[in-house]
Design an enzyme around this catalytic site. Structure first.
Site, PDB file in Angstrom:
ATOM      1  N   HIS A  69       0.884  -0.913  -0.212  1.00 27.34           N
ATOM      2  CA  HIS A  69       0.436  -0.062   0.355  1.00 27.34           C
ATOM      3  C   HIS A  69       1.176   1.247   0.075  1.00 27.34           C
ATOM      4  CE1 HIS A  69       0.266   0.176   4.005  1.00 27.34           C
ATOM      5  NE2 HIS A  69       0.822  -0.778   4.436  1.00 27.34           N
TER       6      HIS A  69
HETATM    7  P1  TYD Z   1      -1.569  -2.423   7.605  1.00 25.40           P
HETATM    8  O1  TYD Z   1      -0.589  -1.626   7.807  1.00 25.40           O
HETATM    9  O2  TYD Z   1      -2.835  -2.776   6.419  1.00 25.40           O
HETATM   10  O3  TYD Z   1      -0.377  -3.556   7.588  1.00 25.40           O
HETATM   11  P2  TYD Z   1       0.777  -3.902   6.872  1.00 25.40           P
HETATM   12  O4  TYD Z   1       1.118  -2.886   5.613  1.00 25.40           O
HETATM   13  O5  TYD Z   1       2.147  -3.656   7.809  1.00 25.40           O
HETATM   14  O6  TYD Z   1       0.459  -4.913   6.239  1.00 25.40           O
HETATM   15  O7  TYD Z   1      -2.615  -2.858   9.001  1.00 25.40           O
HETATM   16  C1  TYD Z   1      -2.722  -3.836   8.934  1.00 25.40           C
HETATM   17  C2  TYD Z   1      -4.453  -3.965   9.458  1.00 25.40           C
HETATM   18  O8  TYD Z   1      -4.153  -3.618  11.039  1.00 25.40           O
HETATM   19  C3  TYD Z   1      -5.399  -3.511   8.831  1.00 25.40           C
HETATM   20  O9  TYD Z   1      -6.233  -3.842   9.489  1.00 25.40           O
HETATM   21  C4  TYD Z   1      -5.052  -2.119   9.217  1.00 25.40           C
HETATM   22  C5  TYD Z   1      -4.562  -2.123  11.169  1.00 25.40           C
HETATM   23  N1  TYD Z   1      -4.558  -1.722  11.770  1.00 25.40           N
HETATM   24  C6  TYD Z   1      -4.720  -0.700  12.708  1.00 25.40           C
HETATM   25  O10 TYD Z   1      -5.537  -0.325  13.143  1.00 25.40           O
HETATM   26  N2  TYD Z   1      -3.981   0.716  13.238  1.00 25.40           N
HETATM   27  C7  TYD Z   1      -2.619   0.925  13.214  1.00 25.40           C
HETATM   28  O11 TYD Z   1      -1.457   1.645  13.256  1.00 25.40           O
HETATM   29  C8  TYD Z   1      -1.714  -0.226  11.577  1.00 25.40           C
HETATM   30  C9  TYD Z   1      -0.502   0.341  11.032  1.00 25.40           C
HETATM   31  C10 TYD Z   1      -3.333  -1.140  10.871  1.00 25.40           C
END
Ligand code: TYD
Length: 154
Positions: A69
């Site tokens: 992302h």
């Molecule tokens: P995501 O940012 O997609 O994780 P990564 O980039 O590490 O793969 O986030 C994964 C899930 O966690 C998504 O449902 C959003 C949630 N999340 C939060 O609730 N708070 C946060 O600070 C972060 C980073 C993610």
């Protein structure tokens, strides 16, 4: 300033981080000591934003892929506090790979950068310092949406 900071050659605790591209390696100070090393980070000083959120990834399976992302406004600095992993960053024109494995060295990622993380070592811990609280509406989760936004920004 401690002598230990000079010896290691990292930035002095009062140096301001200067960012020139969409990513940049940031070396934090370290205070070496026979009892163990100590590293610290000050928002707006060692990194170019005030820290509004800290999150960390752990218990990551070695074959996991994270990220995938980009963000409209969020800036982040990513660290491997323990172990190692690969992070690939892409500003819509150029894609570069970085292996993070030193807890003193973070990777700054500006807004509008697609990132992917993989090749996690067993027990790796990834810590992220972020410029804003969590906001799902700040995400681009589809690569084509990200590319479109890059085009509109240039
Ligand atoms: P995501 O940012 O997609 O994780 P990564 O980039 O590490 O793969 O986030 C994964 C899930 O966690 C998504 O449902 C959003 C949630 N999340 C939060 O609730 N708070 C946060 O600070 C972060 C980073 C993610």
């Amino acid at each position: 300033m401690s002598d230990a900071v000079d010896k290691i050659g990292g930035p002095s605790p009062s140096s301001k981080a200067e960012i020139k591209g969409y990513f940049q390696s940031i070396a934090l100070p370290v205070i070496t000591d026979p009892r163990g090393d100590l590293t610290f980070v000050e928002g707006g000083n060692h990194i170019p934003f005030n820290i509004r959120r800290v999150y960390y990834l752990y218990n990551v399976p070695v074959d996991a892929q994270r990220g995938g992302h980009a963000h409209q406004e969020l800036e982040q600095v990513v660290f491997a506090l323990s172990g190692s992993f690969r992070i690939t960053v892409d500003d819509g024109h150029t894609r570069t790979e970085h292996f993070l494995r030193d807890p003193r060295k973070g990777l700054y990622i500006s807004k509008l950068v697609w990132r992917e993380m993989d090749l996690f070592s067993q027990g790796a811990v990834c810590m992220v310092l972020a410029s804003q609280p969590y906001d799902e509406s700040d995400y681009f989760r589809e690569y084509q949406d990200f590319i479109k936004a890059v085009g509109q920004n240039s």
